[in-house]
Motif scaffolding. Structure first.
Motif, short mmCIF file in Angstrom:
data_model
loop_
_atom_site.label_atom_id
_atom_site.label_comp_id
_atom_site.label_asym_id
_atom_site.label_seq_id
_atom_site.Cartn_x
_atom_site.Cartn_y
_atom_site.Cartn_z
N LEU A 1 1.08 7.55 4.53
CA LEU A 1 0.38 8.59 4.42
C LEU A 1 1.06 9.70 5.58
O LEU A 1 1.38 9.11 6.66
N GLY B 1 0.78 -1.07 -0.22
CA GLY B 1 -0.14 0.08 -0.07
C GLY B 1 0.96 1.52 -0.12
O GLY B 1 1.89 1.30 -0.66
N LYS C 1 -7.69 1.53 0.56
CA LYS C 1 -8.04 2.58 1.58
C LYS C 1 -7.49 3.94 0.97
O LYS C 1 -8.25 4.88 1.08
N PHE C 2 -6.28 3.67 0.28
CA PHE C 2 -5.63 4.78 -0.58
C PHE C 2 -6.63 5.45 -1.47
O PHE C 2 -6.89 6.63 -1.64
N LEU D 1 -1.18 2.79 4.87
CA LEU D 1 -2.62 2.47 4.19
C LEU D 1 -2.84 1.22 3.30
O LEU D 1 -1.76 1.17 2.26
N TYR E 1 4.48 2.66 -0.28
CA TYR E 1 4.99 2.10 0.96
C TYR E 1 6.35 1.49 0.81
O TYR E 1 6.79 0.86 -0.55
N GLU F 1 1.20 7.04 8.53
CA GLU F 1 0.33 6.12 8.92
C GLU F 1 0.44 5.13 7.44
O GLU F 1 0.66 5.55 6.34
#
Length: 429
Positions: free
Chosen positions: A24, A21, A88-89, A84, A66, A82
């Motif tokens: 953030l 992912g 979700k992103f 994610l 990431y 965070e």
């Protein structure tokens, strides 16, 4: 072909870029170090990874794929992050894309190459500038690389090598900061004057004002060609004064050896300036002020802004329709503590109509932060000397940004630093 795929996979593995992912960096009040978050994002771009600037989402957050390397950088630098999942992103991007919300996702692509115009040392290696520079302080703190340039580099056509140029406490009028009345007997001032005179002679000019005008014209060419110029303190108004006074002697005898032109005011050409119009020169060579551009007590005696009430408000722009001013005003607080400088604020009546006010002290009827375009390029002028030192004097110690990691005033500087990295979208019509 197999070799290329192997090399790509090797680097992806080295960076830890797997199906994990996104990271953030929230830029709202939850962030532990807003200033270093910009440095993390710059580092991501340096490693040729994509990044997103999520305008108006949680204070203007940053996001990127990431990586174990990036995660470690965040932990090391004390930046809250965070992790994610990709789904979700994507949901965040969909939320931002909703036409009913004032948000936008800007893709950041290439890190801008940064130059800071600063006379750090003279020809003998001795420091001649007894004040610090807020931009070099925050670039160093955020761990964003930059090069120092000065008149030699500018006149030798080095600016096209850069994307972003910063000007700070500089006097482009050739009046040595108008420090004569207070400091002409001090060694640092005499060194400063001598160094400027040597530079002028080196480049074939009879006066420092002529040297500085040549520098101003080169910077103008840099901006016209698509460069980004950010100025603070006295570099803001003296830049425009020098443009307006091209071919006119506005310097008194203690600055250039002969008296100023008594008709200088009438000969100013405001069509040549970037931001300001109709200003009156401060002709007194002993007064620490250049013109009526600066809304200071010297030129506006009625100005009564008390220290504890000195704040300015950032305008909120449409992120989808006006992404440029939206980028430049991203902050976790729309009210910013004011701060003084040789040039503190800009009188609104002397700002050209095509220049955008980004931040103002409405009660005092003054602008503190403005932005405009010149041909293919951009400029931003930010009043004041140091966002976390209300009254900064010559020889005062430099601000320790470890004490101000969440400074709103310094965030505005870093907005300008990352602004050139954004992939510009076509303006909606």
């Amino acid at each position: 072909m197999r070799t290329s795929i192997f090399i790509l996979c090797f680097w992806l593995t080295a960076l830890g870029l797997r199906a994990q992912g996104y990271i953030l960096l929230p830029m709202d009040e939850a962030q532990t170090n807003h200033l270093k978050a910009y440095g993390i994002t710059y580092k991501v771009l340096e490693l040729k990874q994509e990044a997103w600037w999520l305008l108006n989402y949680r204070g203007g957050s940053f996001a990127f794929p990431y990586s174990d390397v990036f995660k470690k950088e965040c932990i090391t630098r004390g930046v809250r992050f965070e992790v994610l999942a990709e789904a979700k992103f994507n949901n965040i991007l969909n939320q931002i894309a909703d036409p009913e919300v004032n948000m936008e996702a800007m893709k950041l692509e290439v890190p801008p190459k940064i130059a800071v115009y600063s006379p750090t040392v003279n020809a003998r290696g001795k420091e001649i500038q007894p004040w610090d520079d807020a931009v070099t302080l925050v670039l160093t703190y955020a761990e964003i690389p930059y090069d120092l340039v000065y008149d030699d580099e500018v006149l030798n056509m080095k600016l096209p090598e850069y994307d972003w140029l910063h000007l700070h406490h500089e006097d482009f009028t050739g009046q040595y900061g108008k420090f004569y009345a207070s400091y002409n007997n001090q060694q640092w001032y005499r060194e400063y004057v001598r160094n400027m005179e040597n530079l002028a002679e080196k480049h074939g000019f009879n006066k420092v004002s002529q040297l500085k005008l040549a520098v101003v014209k080169r910077i103008q060419e840099f901006v016209a060609g698509g460069g980004f110029m950010f100025a603070m303190c006295s570099a803001t108004d003296t830049y425009d004064i020098a443009l307006a006074a091209e071919g006119v002697d506005i310097c008194d005898h203690m600055y250039d050896g002969d008296p100023a032109d008594p008709q200088a005011q009438a000969k100013l050409d405001f069509s040549k300036t970037f931001a300001f119009k109709d200003f009156q020169l401060v002709r007194d060579p002993y007064k620490y002020e250049y013109s009526t551009i600066d809304a200071s007590p010297m030129t506006a005696p009625a100005r009564r802004v008390q220290d504890k009430q000195d704040y300015f408000n950032l305008f909120e722009f449409s992120a989808k329709w006006d992404p440029v001013p939206s980028m430049l005003t991203q902050c976790h607080n729309r009210t910013v503590r004011g701060f003084m400088g040789q040039t503190t604020a800009f009188r609104k009546t002397q700002i050209k109509s095509n220049v955008l006010v980004l931040g103002e002290n409405k009660a005092a009827n003054e602008a503190r932060y403005i932005h405009g375009t010149f041909q293919k390029g951009f400029f931003s002028f930010y009043g004041g000397h140091d966002p976390e030192d209300y009254r900064h004097f010559v020889h005062d110690p430099a601000t320790d940004l470890n004490l101000h990691p969440n400074s709103e005033g310094y965030r505005l500087i870093l907005n300008n630093v990352l602004f050139p990295a954004a992939k510009k979208k076509k303006r909606k019509t």
